[in-house]
Design a protein around this motif. Structure first.
Motif, short mmCIF file in Angstrom:
data_model
loop_
_atom_site.label_atom_id
_atom_site.label_comp_id
_atom_site.label_asym_id
_atom_site.label_seq_id
_atom_site.Cartn_x
_atom_site.Cartn_y
_atom_site.Cartn_z
N ILE A 435 -57.23 77.97 -16.05
CA ILE A 435 -58.75 77.89 -16.37
C ILE A 435 -59.30 76.45 -16.01
CG2 ILE A 435 -60.19 78.03 -18.23
CD1 ILE A 435 -58.25 80.09 -19.55
N LEU A 436 -60.09 76.39 -15.30
CA LEU A 436 -60.68 75.08 -14.91
C LEU A 436 -62.30 74.97 -15.33
CD1 LEU A 436 -60.08 72.19 -13.41
CD2 LEU A 436 -61.08 73.07 -11.69
N SER A 437 -62.43 74.04 -16.26
CA SER A 437 -64.00 74.03 -16.75
C SER A 437 -65.08 73.36 -15.88
CB SER A 437 -63.99 73.61 -18.12
OG SER A 437 -63.80 72.01 -18.04
N VAL A 438 -64.91 73.80 -14.74
CA VAL A 438 -65.65 73.15 -13.65
C VAL A 438 -67.17 74.05 -13.50
CG1 VAL A 438 -64.40 74.38 -11.74
CG2 VAL A 438 -66.02 72.09 -11.40
N GLY A 439 -68.37 73.42 -13.21
CA GLY A 439 -69.50 73.93 -13.18
C GLY A 439 -69.47 74.67 -11.80
N ASN A 440 -70.61 75.55 -11.55
CA ASN A 440 -71.07 76.12 -10.11
C ASN A 440 -71.39 74.82 -9.41
OD1 ASN A 440 -72.68 77.05 -8.19
ND2 ASN A 440 -72.33 79.08 -8.95
N PRO A 441 -70.97 74.36 -8.53
CA PRO A 441 -71.34 73.23 -7.69
C PRO A 441 -72.69 73.07 -7.16
CG PRO A 441 -69.20 73.72 -7.01
CD PRO A 441 -69.52 74.80 -7.80
N LEU A 442 -72.94 74.36 -6.92
CA LEU A 442 -74.53 74.50 -6.29
C LEU A 442 -75.46 74.32 -7.56
CD1 LEU A 442 -76.50 75.20 -3.98
CD2 LEU A 442 -76.28 77.46 -4.51
N ILE A 443 -75.28 74.73 -8.68
CA ILE A 443 -76.10 74.38 -10.01
C ILE A 443 -76.07 73.18 -10.41
CG2 ILE A 443 -76.37 75.26 -12.30
CD1 ILE A 443 -75.55 78.00 -11.52
N TRP A 444 -74.96 72.79 -10.55
CA TRP A 444 -74.87 71.50 -11.14
C TRP A 444 -75.36 70.20 -10.19
CZ3 TRP A 444 -72.96 69.21 -15.63
CH2 TRP A 444 -72.60 70.33 -16.80
N TRP A 445 -74.89 70.16 -9.01
CA TRP A 445 -75.30 69.19 -7.72
C TRP A 445 -76.95 69.34 -7.99
CZ3 TRP A 445 -70.79 70.19 -4.13
CH2 TRP A 445 -69.60 69.66 -4.88
N GLY A 446 -77.36 70.59 -7.75
CA GLY A 446 -78.84 70.85 -7.52
C GLY A 446 -79.74 70.16 -8.89
N ALA A 447 -79.03 70.28 -9.97
CA ALA A 447 -79.81 70.09 -11.25
C ALA A 447 -79.89 68.65 -11.11
CB ALA A 447 -79.06 70.71 -12.70
N ALA A 448 -78.72 67.92 -10.73
CA ALA A 448 -78.49 66.51 -10.73
C ALA A 448 -79.81 66.04 -9.91
CB ALA A 448 -77.23 65.93 -10.08
N VAL A 449 -79.99 66.49 -8.81
CA VAL A 449 -81.10 66.00 -7.89
C VAL A 449 -82.49 66.24 -8.40
CG1 VAL A 449 -82.15 66.41 -5.57
CG2 VAL A 449 -79.71 66.36 -5.69
N CYS A 450 -82.58 67.41 -9.25
CA CYS A 450 -83.63 67.80 -9.80
C CYS A 450 -84.31 67.11 -11.11
CB CYS A 450 -83.96 69.43 -10.26
SG CYS A 450 -83.68 70.39 -8.85
N LEU A 451 -83.12 66.29 -11.79
CA LEU A 451 -83.56 65.33 -12.73
C LEU A 451 -84.64 64.29 -12.09
CD1 LEU A 451 -80.20 64.98 -14.57
CD2 LEU A 451 -82.20 66.21 -15.34
N GLY A 452 -84.39 63.70 -11.08
CA GLY A 452 -84.94 62.72 -10.30
C GLY A 452 -86.42 63.35 -10.06
N VAL A 453 -86.52 64.62 -9.38
CA VAL A 453 -87.80 65.31 -9.21
C VAL A 453 -88.72 65.19 -10.49
CG1 VAL A 453 -89.04 67.20 -8.55
CG2 VAL A 453 -86.68 66.43 -7.29
N LEU A 454 -88.24 65.53 -11.58
CA LEU A 454 -88.69 65.76 -13.04
C LEU A 454 -89.12 64.41 -13.49
CD1 LEU A 454 -87.49 68.74 -13.08
CD2 LEU A 454 -87.30 68.47 -15.54
N LEU A 455 -88.49 63.32 -13.17
CA LEU A 455 -88.97 62.05 -13.67
C LEU A 455 -90.24 61.67 -12.88
CD1 LEU A 455 -88.06 59.54 -15.37
CD2 LEU A 455 -86.81 58.60 -13.46
N PHE A 456 -90.07 62.10 -11.58
CA PHE A 456 -91.46 61.67 -10.99
C PHE A 456 -92.54 62.46 -11.46
CE2 PHE A 456 -94.11 63.09 -7.49
CZ PHE A 456 -94.82 61.82 -7.20
N TRP A 457 -92.40 63.86 -11.70
CA TRP A 457 -93.39 64.78 -11.79
C TRP A 457 -94.05 64.37 -13.55
CZ3 TRP A 457 -93.42 66.61 -7.64
CH2 TRP A 457 -94.21 67.34 -7.06
N TRP A 458 -93.08 63.69 -14.32
CA TRP A 458 -93.48 63.45 -15.75
C TRP A 458 -94.18 61.98 -15.60
CZ3 TRP A 458 -91.11 59.34 -18.50
CH2 TRP A 458 -91.52 59.11 -19.83
N ALA A 459 -93.47 61.15 -14.94
CA ALA A 459 -94.40 59.94 -14.65
C ALA A 459 -95.64 59.86 -13.98
CB ALA A 459 -93.34 58.76 -14.39
N GLY A 460 -95.50 60.61 -12.97
CA GLY A 460 -96.60 60.78 -11.89
C GLY A 460 -97.71 61.66 -12.24
N ARG A 461 -97.38 62.90 -12.92
CA ARG A 461 -98.28 64.00 -12.83
C ARG A 461 -98.53 64.31 -14.58
NH1 ARG A 461 -98.66 67.32 -8.49
NH2 ARG A 461 -100.18 68.53 -9.83
#
Length: 567
Positions: A435-461
């Motif tokens: 039992i390894l508590s590793v997340g789905n890489p596609l979900i976690w790595w995608g979410a990490a990138v999306c945090l930067g997108v959200l920062l832009f959308w919150w500050a810019g939009r």
């Protein structure tokens, strides 16, 4: 399933442009002019303050059923993944050795008691009666352990299904919550379904839902508090619109008077805020790290109210928001959470020999002697537990710095065993059950990138939805960087994982597009989102054996260890 209808300015896509009208007044040339009288009707105010769909009743009749079916269907998927083979492995894994036995102690005594050597073997063999009479010193509050105890009360303490039922049910219900929150946040059934599915199939959430540790319960109460505050946001704006509208209707010129617009009306008791206070009290009663969510969510809801008064056209929106929203928000959340937290210690208060229960009677205090002995004893307990947490810096093979969590740098191994060749499920020379508590890489790595997108959308939009998601992630994630010397683990990140999923869904909403986009744009966006979700499900199916203790060949296990640090 089609995108749900909404105003063009707020159609399904999180990236939709904000309404063209400006709050309070509008700028014409170089001269500020007041809004027209019809801008202060209740309908116009609600349109500016909330806009689009406010509840399931605002959906077309053909879609109202889907508002409830989407969360239920995604939760059913998650429930199957969480409850099937929940009793495997049939032994206490990782920190279950503490919390499951503490939960049984709660059933018997209402507080934690000590266990003899080799208690794990006796417990796993269905003989939990070896519990000792002496109290046990623990450093986490009771709520999560009571929720574990509830499963054992229902299904018995002598089987792993009973140990883990509370965690599996809580994890499944959190999928329902997240799907409803996503529908509320994005005004989209499609994005609600995507959020529910992604949380349902993610490995980290799955493992934590199948293991009786405290963090899954912390995550649930934090998510419930966030959902309650989302409901309060719309409810508060509806009240503001109605009360300003009534004031405008009573005025000869159809506008609220200057005095009424100076700070705006009082909004009365905010019941959803009280509900959030209860949920946050239960979250803190599970783990103290929820205090950061309490602070972050408290500030977030006040900022929402300040923005509402500004958009409504209230001149003194800062002072009015602080006095008429900020102070009531504090009183609705903090004291309520404190009272709920104190109530979670009822078992400790009701005992006569729990740990530190009689400390105040043996250590008189002239300074704090006016407090009841039980309260002073509990305060001392908290001081000692806080010292323990501050000094927790022991080395551990699976410790993981907070810097590595989002990229899955060092997931925690909860269980590892090498079955004997020829045993059930092992038909090769070398097998592994893990039992390894590793997340789905596609979900976690995608979410990490999306945090930067959200920062832009919150500050810019200035998109409040991006800001809300970022605030929730920051409340659960950033505080860990304040304690660089403390031993910490990747599974702590489950407390804010649902908000990472929301960040990912936000970006998928940008890809999905708006209802006003050309048909080819909407179709291509829908295909891309569907492709991402299907790929995520396939990746989860690939990792499922190492999330649920299935017996596979050692070679297949190594094939799933994508990074050396996962071993």
């Amino acid at each position: 399933m089609t995108q749900t209808p909404a105003r063009p300015a707020e159609a399904g896509s999180p990236g939709s442009a904000p309404p063209a009208t400006r709050p309070g007044r509008s700028l014409e040339g170089h001269r500020w002019v007041s809004r027209p009288a019809d801008a202060f009707t209740p309908a116009a105010l609600k349109d500016r303050l909330i806009g689009g769909i406010q509840s399931w009743r605002d959906y077309p009749p053909s879609l109202r059923l889907w508002f409830w079916l989407v969360p239920v269907i995604t939760a059913a998927l998650g429930g199957v993944l969480r409850f099937v083979r929940l009793d495997s492995p049939r032994t206490l894994v990782f920190d279950e050795t503490y919390y499951v036995k503490d939960g049984y102690s709660f059933l018997v005594s209402g507080y934690e008691r000590s266990w003899p050597d080799k208690a794990n073997e006796a417990f796993a063999a269905g003989n939990p009666g070896v519990l000792l009479d002496a109290p046990e010193y623990v450093v986490h509050p009771p709520v999560g352990k009571w929720m574990i105890a509830a499963g054992m009360w229902l299904f018995g303490p002598d089987n792993p299904f009973g140990w883990r039922f509370g965690a599996a049910l809580t994890g499944t219900l959190s999928i329902v919550l997240l799907a409803l929150i996503a529908q509320k946040l994005f005004r989209s059934l499609t994005l609600g379904a995507v959020a529910g599915v992604l949380l349902a199939v993610d490995g980290h959430h799955l493992v934590m839902s199948r293991t009786s540790l405290l963090d899954i319960f912390l995550m649930f109460w934090v998510l419930a508090a966030f959902g309650a505050l989302l409901m309060d946001r719309d409810d508060g704006r509806r009240r503001l619109a109605e009360r300003l509208g009534r004031q405008a209707a009573a005025s000869p010129d159809g506008r609220p008077g200057l005095l009424q617009l100076a700070s705006g009306p009082w909004l009365g008791i905010r019941w959803w805020r009280l509900a959030a206070g209860v949920c946050l009290g239960l979250a803190v009663g599970t783990k103290w790290s929820a205090l950061f969510f309490l602070a972050g969510f408290g500030l977030l809801t006040v900022f929402w109210d300040l923005s509402a008064r500004r958009i409504a056209g209230i001149h003194g929106w800062i002072s009015g928001g602080i006095l008429k929203d900020g102070i009531p928000a504090f009183l609705s959340i903090v004291p309520v959470a404190a009272l709920v937290y104190a109530a979670t210690w009822t078992g400790w208060f009701g005992s006569t020999d729990a740990y530190f229960r009689n400390w105040a009677q043996t250590v008189p205090s002239a300074e704090w002697g006016w407090l009841p002995d039980a309260v002073r004893s509990l305060a001392h307990y908290h001081v000692e537990a806080y010292k323990f947490h501050q000094g927790l810096s022991a080395e551990h093979p699976y410790e993981a710095s907070a810097w590595s969590w989002l990229v899955l740098g060092r997931p925690t191994s909860f269980f590892y065993e090498s079955p004997t060749p020829g045993s059930p499920g092992c038909d090769t020379a070398s097998c592994t059950t893990a039992i390894l508590s590793v997340g789905n890489p596609l979900i976690w790595w995608g979410a990490a990138v999306c945090l930067g997108v959200l920062l832009f959308w919150w500050a810019g939009r200035r998109d409040w939805r991006a800001g809300a998601i970022l605030a929730a992630v920051a409340s659960g994630y950033l505080p860990w960087f304040l304690y660089p010397e403390r031993t910490m683990f990747y599974f702590y990140a489950v407390s804010f994982e649902p908000f990472l999923v929301l960040a990912l869904v936000y970006c998928l909403g940008l890809i999905l597009g708006q209802r006003t986009d050309p048909l080819w744009r909407r179709r291509s966006g829908l295909y891309l989102v569907a492709l991402f979700v299907v790929t995520a499900v396939i990746v989860s199916a690939f990792f499922y054996p190492v999330w649920t203790a299935e017996t596979i060949s050692y070679q297949d296990w190594r094939f799933r260890m994508w990074m050396p640090s996962w071993i």
